[in-house]
Scaffold this active site. Sequence first.
Site, PDB file in Angstrom:
ATOM      1  N   HIS A  30      26.126  34.864  46.993  1.00  0.00           N
ATOM      2  CA  HIS A  30      26.730  34.827  48.276  1.00  0.00           C
ATOM      3  C   HIS A  30      25.698  34.544  49.370  1.00  0.00           C
ATOM      4  CE1 HIS A  30      30.105  38.059  47.140  1.00  0.00           C
ATOM      5  NE2 HIS A  30      29.084  38.191  46.304  1.00  0.00           N
ATOM      6  N   HIS A  73      27.355  34.330  40.508  1.00  0.00           N
ATOM      7  CA  HIS A  73      27.324  33.657  41.887  1.00  0.00           C
ATOM      8  C   HIS A  73      26.287  34.357  42.905  1.00  0.00           C
ATOM      9  CE1 HIS A  73      30.384  36.942  41.909  1.00  0.00           C
ATOM     10  NE2 HIS A  73      30.177  37.317  42.950  1.00  0.00           N
TER      11      HIS A  73
HETATM   12  P1  AMP Z   1      31.285  39.964  43.881  1.00  0.00           P
HETATM   13  O1  AMP Z   1      31.925  41.252  44.145  1.00  0.00           O
HETATM   14  O2  AMP Z   1      29.696  39.621  43.803  1.00  0.00           O
HETATM   15  O3  AMP Z   1      31.591  39.550  42.324  1.00  0.00           O
HETATM   16  O4  AMP Z   1      31.863  38.877  44.541  1.00  0.00           O
HETATM   17  C1  AMP Z   1      32.953  38.269  44.284  1.00  0.00           C
HETATM   18  C2  AMP Z   1      33.477  37.410  45.909  1.00  0.00           C
HETATM   19  O5  AMP Z   1      34.609  36.633  45.455  1.00  0.00           O
HETATM   20  C3  AMP Z   1      33.993  38.481  47.014  1.00  0.00           C
HETATM   21  O6  AMP Z   1      33.226  38.437  47.946  1.00  0.00           O
HETATM   22  C4  AMP Z   1      35.330  38.113  46.992  1.00  0.00           C
HETATM   23  O7  AMP Z   1      35.952  38.274  48.473  1.00  0.00           O
HETATM   24  C5  AMP Z   1      35.121  36.787  46.433  1.00  0.00           C
HETATM   25  N1  AMP Z   1      36.740  36.262  46.098  1.00  0.00           N
HETATM   26  C6  AMP Z   1      37.598  36.916  45.335  1.00  0.00           C
HETATM   27  N2  AMP Z   1      38.496  36.015  45.094  1.00  0.00           N
HETATM   28  C7  AMP Z   1      38.474  34.883  45.522  1.00  0.00           C
HETATM   29  C8  AMP Z   1      39.296  33.791  45.911  1.00  0.00           C
HETATM   30  N3  AMP Z   1      40.224  33.415  45.172  1.00  0.00           N
HETATM   31  N4  AMP Z   1      38.675  32.798  46.604  1.00  0.00           N
HETATM   32  C9  AMP Z   1      37.389  32.666  47.127  1.00  0.00           C
HETATM   33  N5  AMP Z   1      36.785  33.870  47.046  1.00  0.00           N
HETATM   34  C10 AMP Z   1      37.290  35.082  46.318  1.00  0.00           C
END
Ligand code: AMP
Length: 148
Positions: free
Chosen positions: A109, A107
């Site tokens: 951000h 993903h």
């Molecule tokens: P990463 O650490 O780059 O893998 O980012 C994962 C992101 O997913 C983090 O910024 C979390 O805040 C976000 N996240 C985790 N669970 C959820 C969820 N259920 N819905 C939306 N975002 C989420």
Amino acid sequence: MTLHAPYDADNIFARILRGEIPAVKVWEDDHVLVFMDVFPQSEGHVLVIAKTSTARNLLEIEPEVLNRVVAATQRTARALEKALKPEGFQIMQLNGEAGGQTVFHLHFHIIPRWSDRSMKGHGHAPMAEPAVLKALAERIAAELEPAG
Ligand code: AMP
């Protein structure tokens, strides 16, 4: 989680894609889903994922899927800029646990930034109210250019 491991079909984004857990969607098409980060590091923190790939990170993503995800990131950033008027924004893409990644479905951000507002740390932001996220998602979606 190492950079090299099998895809976990029960990771949280896979579950969102299957509709098993809710997400506040900004927009989607057959290839990508754009939704609000539920622990936003700044107001309007958005995530962009592919629907069709089980790549966990940048090393694994198919080039054609990466193209679609990056194009979706740009389309969303343009709409976000019009809607929320940030002074800048950060694109973040983390790989592997040691790289700070916590969800192992590739993903991007989009994190809007304002010079007078600090950004919350990754993994340290409080959970946002769904209604607040929904209002932001609607404002961003309202500014989307027609799909190219
Ligand atoms: P990463 O650490 O780059 O893998 O980012 C994962 C992101 O997913 C983090 O910024 C979390 O805040 C976000 N996240 C985790 N669970 C959820 C969820 N259920 N819905 C939306 N975002 C989420």
